[in-house]
Design an enzyme around this catalytic site. Structure first.
Site: not given
Lengths: 496, 499
Positions: B76, B151, B175
């Protein structure tokens, strides 16, 4: 109307740690800009603070030194504001729960004019750990401002007093006492030029007898005692004049201008801040156990006051000398080193009484003789060209009667000028005093023979004549005869 | 190969059936083919990636390989990785190349894993659809018209589309889990403090936690072995003995491996607001668990309905402070023209941050302001404690809590973009565990109208190993987690017989 000034201090002391408050970066003063700014100091994305344990120990030391309440738990908070030298956009500080709670410091306020010297207890409200900001550098590059983050994150202990002081003299006496104390317990180098010890002074005035405090103004960032006196005196006068002219005091932050000797309020825009304090979620609450306190206590040396009392009561030193020696860890260390060296080369017959008498003399040499040389040359005692072991050797020559006190002054001067060790200087300058009683007796016999009139006067009861004879004998020995021996032997000879 | 479990891939490498370079190249080829459409990755650097693969092949050859050595992962873009563009999905950091490695990156590097690239995400992890990313939205591999969740939307799409062997994510309010639910894979948010946050760009420090996003519970367990562990650079990192999260997986055999397991079903998680089809899938999964020997217990988490308001006070409060460092002074976006310092701050931040980030900075600044602090921040902290206490009570009655991960399946891009509150409700079932610091997990449990549905597992502190066992047991008897979208015919293909 008679006015009373009310003063409280907030002092930022830079702690003597190896690294920053929340990172491993060095805090050495004077490095090239940004060479001591690691990723935490620069506040790169993703970095996190880790509390410096050494800084916590410094805070505990201070708490113990002022007999303060040291709570089991304190909390780090974020003080949020934007400024280019504040890389995170917040300063990590302590707000509601500081590491050190209430304590007290006793100050000695010196005599001023007809007012006698006195002692006073100043209450400490709190002391808390926080980090310093960086520096903005203007003008290094045309049309630009630079940011140096070397200082960003430097550990500070902010020490806050109650509004207990009632004059500039008291405020300065407190600041000086605190300055001595933080150096004594070795948590701060005390260097005011480099900003290691800076004071914010809150000043308000009120009609004498009124209980309610007036509105205060805070004089920021004073880094000399002289400026502090000037700033407080100016600010006090200004506030009184303003009130007497029918004006009111607005709470404000003011700066002292050393060139004009005046204080001036900062623009209100610069201080209109809501800091939005909240507990820093990146740091756990700081826990200090009784065992932690005991561990730190064990590392602490005797307090200034304990040593002062020992000097005065046990070593019979003059209070002023004892106070001067305990005023700084460096002077104290120097003095104690001389004593220790002296003990190493002690005369075998020396008694405790003799030792104590020596201590008194050592104190006199360190404070008065060495002190005046240091003053003249503006040197710190740690920079003294005469090292403790050198001074000890020279003093041992006084104590074993090799040289007189007067001759020692010449030896000291020579050592200060770097001419070598006491023994060699005594030899080279021929300063050894005559302690051979046979030789002194011979001189005395000559003197008595040459001054029959004086002998008669003495026998007739004129004490003065004795001193005159001693003077003659010293002169005859070219000042080298041991005066005590001359005295003793002359008394014996005249007894007949 | 792309569907292989981490264990399979590791064995293939060990047996030299394939080299890490070849395996990595296969994924890079897939990324080249599909990423322009899906937009899962925001930073790719084949040279760096293949250099790591080569180094891994050396380790494999000289016998120093570890379980994840040579396997390609997606990271990420919230983790700083030295030499990699690290943007956190923001224009503010669009030009930022990290000069240091996050702890998580170091852990993967030390394990010999290969970094395929940095994945797209909602800006500063603020969002539940990946639509707040400065680098554009991400397609849900099951339906390109729909969002992957957020997210960690890029990591989610990359895992679901098999554009990586597995990925990392971070979870502040859901998330990892919500995108795992919307994209149909297994994601775990560990107990707060198990994975170091060092180098992980902060959103809300007291809630942020990194975790694995993978094809199965077993893969998550292997990744947990690498990601967790004490790190003295993070003061909230927990100093606990290292655990082997795979240790119990082998016991999940036989007809009733979960015999005696007590599953708590919070009534608040099956109330209004939950899509009926999602509810049905979740109930079916729970029925499956009963077959595996578990018993269910009705429990209550009475304060859980306060999770969203509490979260939207605390997370923005922390974020407003955490994001203050993006001021245009030292790195990141700075406005091209400005009049003075204040103007520079205002323009740089106005230009560098997107609408959702600004909204949260405003909320956070407001709730911390003098006069409002007690009513908002302090009150929210008190309720946070009550929410955590609810779980403490619940875990006296059960071993693991189950419910839906998200209230619905993946929604259409743009559908909630203008309605922040509707968007915030996506995390209604996940936020409470972040507030309590508890571990939470989402596993694929079926489909509703061709879109994946996740089952959420919530465990007690440090109970990840048991949760992984429980998830693994289910994945031994179901195949939801093995189903993959057809990237060449998205929107059309519903897995046969699984509609």
């Amino acid at each position: 109307m008679e006015w009373e000034v009310v003063i409280g201090l907030e002092t930022h002391t830079q702690l003597r740690t190896k690294s920053k408050q929340f990172s491993g970066a060095s805090i050495t003063y004077g490095a090239q800009p940004n060479t001591q700014a690691d990723e935490v100091s620069v506040a790169l994305p993703g970095v996190l603070p880790v509390l410096n344990k050494q800084a916590v120990e410094c805070a505990i030391k201070f708490g113990l030194a002022i007999n303060a309440d040291i709570p089991a738990r304190s909390v780090f908070s974020r003080k949020n504001y934007f400024y280019p030298d504040l890389p995170k956009g917040y300063q990590i500080s302590q707000f509601e729960l500081p590491v050190v709670g209430k304590g007290a410091v006793t100050i000695q306020v010196p005599a001023v004019g007809k007012n006698a010297a006195y002692e006073k207890v100043i209450n400490i409200t709190r002391a808390h750990l926080e980090e310093d900001a960086g520096k903005s550098v203007h003008g290094a590059v045309e049309g630009m401002s630079g940011i140096d983050l070397n200082r960003a994150g430097t550990p500070l202990l902010e020490i806050v007093t109650e509004p207990d002081m009632r004059s500039a003299a008291e405020a300065v006496a407190y600041a000086k006492k605190l300055h001595e104390l933080v150096q004594w317990i070795d948590i701060c180098d005390g260097n005011m030029q480099e900003g290691s010890f800076r004071c914010d002074v809150n000043v308000s005035v009120r009609p004498k007898g009124q209980e309610k405090f007036g509105t205060r103004r805070e004089i920021k960032n004073l880094n000399s005692f002289k400026f502090m006196t000037q700033a407080i005196e100016y600010e006090t006068r200004w506030q009184i004049e303003t009130l007497e002219d029918g004006g009111t005091i607005q709470q404000a932050t003011v700066l002292f201008n050393p060139d004009t000797g005046e204080t001036k309020a900062m623009r209100s825009k610069e201080e209109a801040n809501d800091y939005r304090y909240f507990p820093d979620p990146d740091l756990l609450p700081l826990e200090v156990t009784a065992a932690d306190k005991a561990r730190v206590q064990a590392t602490m040396q005797k307090s200034q006051n304990e040593e002062y009392l020992r000097y005065v009561n046990d070593l019979n030193m003059f209070p002023d000398d004892a106070r001067a020696i305990t005023s700084s860890r460096q002077i104290y260390n120097y003095f104690e080193s001389v004593l220790a060296e002296l003990r190493k080369i002690a005369v075998p017959t020396a008694t405790q009484t003799q030792d104590n008498a020596n201590a008194k003399s050592v104190a006199n040499w360190v404070i008065n003789t060495l002190g005046s040389y240091l003053n003249k040359t503006n040197l710190d005692i740690s920079e003294s060209p005469v090292r403790p072991e050198q001074l000890a050797k020279m003093l041992s020559k006084i104590f074993d009667n090799t040289i007189s006190n007067n001759a020692a002054k010449q030896v000291f001067e020579a050592m200060w000028m770097g001419e070598g060790e006491a023994d060699a200087i005594i030899e080279a300058k021929g300063l050894k005093q005559e302690s051979d009683s046979g030789a002194i007796e011979a001189i005395l016999d000559e003197v008595l023979k040459a001054n029959p009139a004086m002998v008669e006067e003495f026998k007739a009861g004129k004490e003065k004549a004795f001193n005159a004879l001693v003077g003659q004998a010293m002169k005859a020995s070219k000042g080298k005869a041991n005066p005590a021996q001359v005295n003793d032997l002359l008394k014996k000879k005249l007894a007949f | 190969m792309i569907n292989g479990s981490l264990k399979n891939l590791s064995q293939m490498l060990a047996k030299k059936e394939i080299s890490s370079v070849e395996m990595t190249q296969t994924f890079l080829d897939r990324i080249n083919k599909y990423n322009p459409t899906i937009n899962a990755y925001v930073a790719l650097d084949a040279n760096k990636t293949l250099a790591q693969a080569k180094a891994a092949d050396v380790r494999i050859a000289n016998g120093t390989a570890e379980p994840l050595t040579g396997i390609p992962f997606a990271q990420k873009d919230i983790f700083c990785a030295k030499g990699w563009q690290t943007t956190c999905g923001s224009k503010m950091l669009a030009n930022f190349v990290a000069p240091y490695d996050a702890h998580v990156i170091t852990q993967f590097d030390n394990a010999g894993a290969v970094n395929l690239g940095k994945t797209n995400m909602d800006e500063f992890a603020m969002g539940s659809s990946n639509e707040t990313s400065y680098f554009g939205g991400v397609k849900n591999p099951w339906d390109f018209d729909r969002v992957p969740g957020g997210s960690s939307g890029g990591s989610a799409a990359a895992v679901a589309a098999r554009l990586c062997a597995a990925a990392t994510g971070t979870d502040t309010g859901g998330s990892i889990r919500q995108p795992a639910s919307l994209c149909g894979f297994t994601g775990l948010k560990p107990t707060y403090g198990l994975v170091s946050r060092y180098g992980m760009i902060a959103f809300a420090s007291s809630l942020d936690q990194a975790g694995p996003m993978a094809k199965s519970a077993e893969d998550c367990a292997l990744m947990m072995n690498v990601m967790t562990g004490f790190d003295e650079r993070d003061s909230t990192s927990l100093n606990r003995p290292k655990e082997d999260y795979t240790r119990g997986l082998g016991n999940m055999q036989g007809t009733q491996p979960l015999k005696g397991l007590r599953i708590g079903l919070p009534k608040e998680y099956f109330a209004d607001g939950l899509d009926a089809n999602v509810a049905k899938v979740v109930q079916e999964a729970i029925a499956e668990y009963r077959k595996l020997g578990a018993v269910t217990v009705d429990i209550s988490l009475p304060n859980s309905q306060l999770s969203i308001p509490v979260y939207y006070v605390l997370a923005p409060a922390e974020a407003s402070s955490n994001l203050s460092r993006y001021d245009g002074v030292r790195y990141g976006h700075r406005a091209a023209e400005y009049d003075d310092l204040m103007d520079m701050y205002m323009k740089s931040r106005a230009e560098g941050f997107g609408a959702e980030v600004k909204r949260r900075i405003l909320i956070g600044t407001y709730v911390l302001s003098a006069g409002y602090y007690d009513a908002y921040y302090l009150k929210a902290q008190q309720i946070r404690r009550l929410i955590a206490d609810d779980f403490t009570q619940a875990f006296k009655q059960c071993d693991v809590i189950m419910g839906p991960t998200a209230p619905s399946t993946a929604f259409k891009a743009g559908e909630k973009a203008d309605d922040p509150v509707a968007m915030y409700l996506q995390d209604v079932y996940t936020i409470a565990t972040n507030l309590a610091g508890l571990p939470g997990m989402s596993i694929p449990a079926g489909f509703s109208n061709g879109l994946p549905v996740g089952l959420q597992l919530m465990g007690n502190y440090f109970d990840e190993a048991r949760m992984l066992d429980v998830a693994h047991a289910y994945q031994q008897v179901t195949d939801w987690h093995t189903l993959i979208p057809n990237l060449d015919k998205p929107n059309l293909v519903l897995p046969e017989g699984k509609v």
